[in-house]
Design an enzyme around this catalytic site. Sequence first.
Site, PDB file in Angstrom:
ATOM      1  CE1 TYR A  33       3.498  -7.106 -16.095  1.00 58.21           C
ATOM      2  CE2 TYR A  33       4.625  -5.001 -16.221  1.00 58.21           C
ATOM      3  CZ  TYR A  33       4.669  -6.368 -16.105  1.00 58.21           C
ATOM      4  OH  TYR A  33       5.877  -7.012 -16.008  1.00 58.21           O
ATOM      5  NE  ARG A  52       5.041  -6.388 -24.206  1.00 55.45           N
ATOM      6  CZ  ARG A  52       6.258  -6.140 -23.727  1.00 55.45           C
ATOM      7  NH1 ARG A  52       7.261  -6.949 -24.018  1.00 55.45           N
ATOM      8  NH2 ARG A  52       6.488  -5.095 -22.967  1.00 55.45           N
ATOM      9  NE  ARG A 100     -11.236 -14.166  -4.001  1.00 52.13           N
ATOM     10  CZ  ARG A 100     -11.058 -15.475  -4.167  1.00 52.13           C
ATOM     11  NH1 ARG A 100     -12.082 -16.299  -4.058  1.00 52.13           N
ATOM     12  NH2 ARG A 100      -9.865 -15.957  -4.431  1.00 52.13           N
ATOM     13  CG  HIS A 102     -12.113 -19.028  -9.097  1.00 51.97           C
ATOM     14  ND1 HIS A 102     -12.550 -18.846  -7.805  1.00 51.97           N
ATOM     15  CD2 HIS A 102     -10.799 -19.333  -9.008  1.00 51.97           C
ATOM     16  CE1 HIS A 102     -11.545 -19.037  -6.968  1.00 51.97           C
ATOM     17  NE2 HIS A 102     -10.467 -19.332  -7.672  1.00 51.97           N
ATOM     18  CE  LYS A 147       5.283  -5.553 -19.683  1.00 44.72           C
ATOM     19  NZ  LYS A 147       6.406  -6.081 -18.929  1.00 44.72           N
ATOM     20  CD  GLU A 180      11.159 -13.970 -19.736  1.00 41.19           C
ATOM     21  OE1 GLU A 180      11.241 -12.832 -20.192  1.00 41.19           O
ATOM     22  OE2 GLU A 180      10.070 -14.552 -19.532  1.00 41.19           O
ATOM     23  CG  LEU A 205       7.070 -10.287 -21.911  1.00 47.06           C
ATOM     24  CD1 LEU A 205       5.566 -10.550 -21.928  1.00 47.06           C
ATOM     25  CD2 LEU A 205       7.377  -9.081 -21.063  1.00 47.06           C
TER      26      LEU A 205
HETATM   27  C1  LIG Z   1       9.708 -11.186 -17.496  1.00 47.44           C
HETATM   28  C2  LIG Z   1      10.117 -10.092 -18.429  1.00 47.44           C
HETATM   29  N1  LIG Z   1      10.847 -10.406 -19.516  1.00 47.44           N
HETATM   30  C3  LIG Z   1      11.259  -9.467 -20.373  1.00 47.44           C
HETATM   31  C4  LIG Z   1      10.958  -8.125 -20.186  1.00 47.44           C
HETATM   32  C5  LIG Z   1      11.473  -7.113 -21.155  1.00 47.44           C
HETATM   33  O1  LIG Z   1      10.457  -6.614 -21.961  1.00 47.44           O
HETATM   34  P1  LIG Z   1      10.578  -5.181 -22.636  1.00 47.44           P
HETATM   35  O2  LIG Z   1      11.819  -5.196 -23.447  1.00 47.44           O
HETATM   36  O3  LIG Z   1       9.356  -5.059 -23.459  1.00 47.44           O
HETATM   37  O4  LIG Z   1      10.655  -4.207 -21.504  1.00 47.44           O
HETATM   38  C6  LIG Z   1      10.191  -7.752 -19.092  1.00 47.44           C
HETATM   39  C7  LIG Z   1       9.827  -6.347 -18.901  1.00 47.44           C
HETATM   40  O5  LIG Z   1       9.072  -5.992 -18.036  1.00 47.44           O
HETATM   41  C8  LIG Z   1       9.749  -8.747 -18.181  1.00 47.44           C
HETATM   42  O6  LIG Z   1       9.022  -8.441 -17.112  1.00 47.44           O
END
Ligand SMILES: Cc1ncc(COP(=O)(O)O)c(C=O)c1O
Length: 289
Positions: A33, A52, A100, A102, A147, A180, A205
Amino acid sequence: MGRISYVNGRYLRHSQAMVSIEDRGYQFADGIYEVIAFYNRRFLDAGPHLDRLERSLRELSIPMPMGRRALEFVAQEILDRNDRNDGTLYFQITRGVARRDHLFPKNVKPSLVMTVGGMRSPKPAEFENGVAVIALPDQRWARRDIKSIGLLPNVLAKQRAAEAGAREAWLLGEDGMVLECAVSNNAIVNAKGEVITHPATHAILGGISRHVMLGLARGAGIKAIERPFSLAEAKAAKEAFITGTTSNVLPVVRIDGGAVGDGRPGPVTKLLQALYYDHIFKETGKRWN
Ligand SMILES: Cc1ncc(COP(=O)(O)O)c(C=O)c1O
């Protein structure tokens, strides 16, 4: 004008926007996403967000459902069909609909959904006075740079933070280093006024707002260091903050109940926050304060 969403080539009333129960996103969280903020009906940092998105797809061998230009066109179209000046555009792309199994299905087109929604930003008082966070062990997989829509550990961490009266959960690796947050990136400021944030490895991320913040910091002559830092270092830091698409630069004033610095947003965080607001203004014409 009602809320309109995009599902696999069709613009539908949101209440009618559906995908199959055999969609691999639903069955396996086999998809990715992206979330882009818009202000004054103009996208913020759309280019890096779509880069991204393409990277996340490549890493999972999911083809782009359409070319980049076409994707940009649909993104603009869905914005035009919704009556909202400020908000977020959500993209979800999955490996598609198949029986379904895998194994990757053959000859299946990826599913693409786009929805427009509200901002769910922190409150003005939180931007001004800062927020509390708690530290939790990170329970996610090893490719957090993708993501992925597989967000169960993030959901559980965010819920635990809320139940503890905190805005966010700071996630710790097995070595005790801060990675994070559940839905955002984070950084600390040391006694020399340097910004420290985890490097953009597979462990986090790579946030677009994190990247923008680093550029703004360096542009303003602030030393920004990308290296892991421990929870103990964070608790002893002068300042701390979060970055994210809807949290911008958000001061953190309490970690696990203890004050960060003097318990108020510090000068480096406030400067970065102001620079980030300028960035939003330059890109979209929206004034935050
Ligand atoms: C786990 C995670 N880290 C960091 C971020 C921040 O990313 P961005 O600055 O691109 O929104 C997000 C945003 O959804 C996230 O889900």
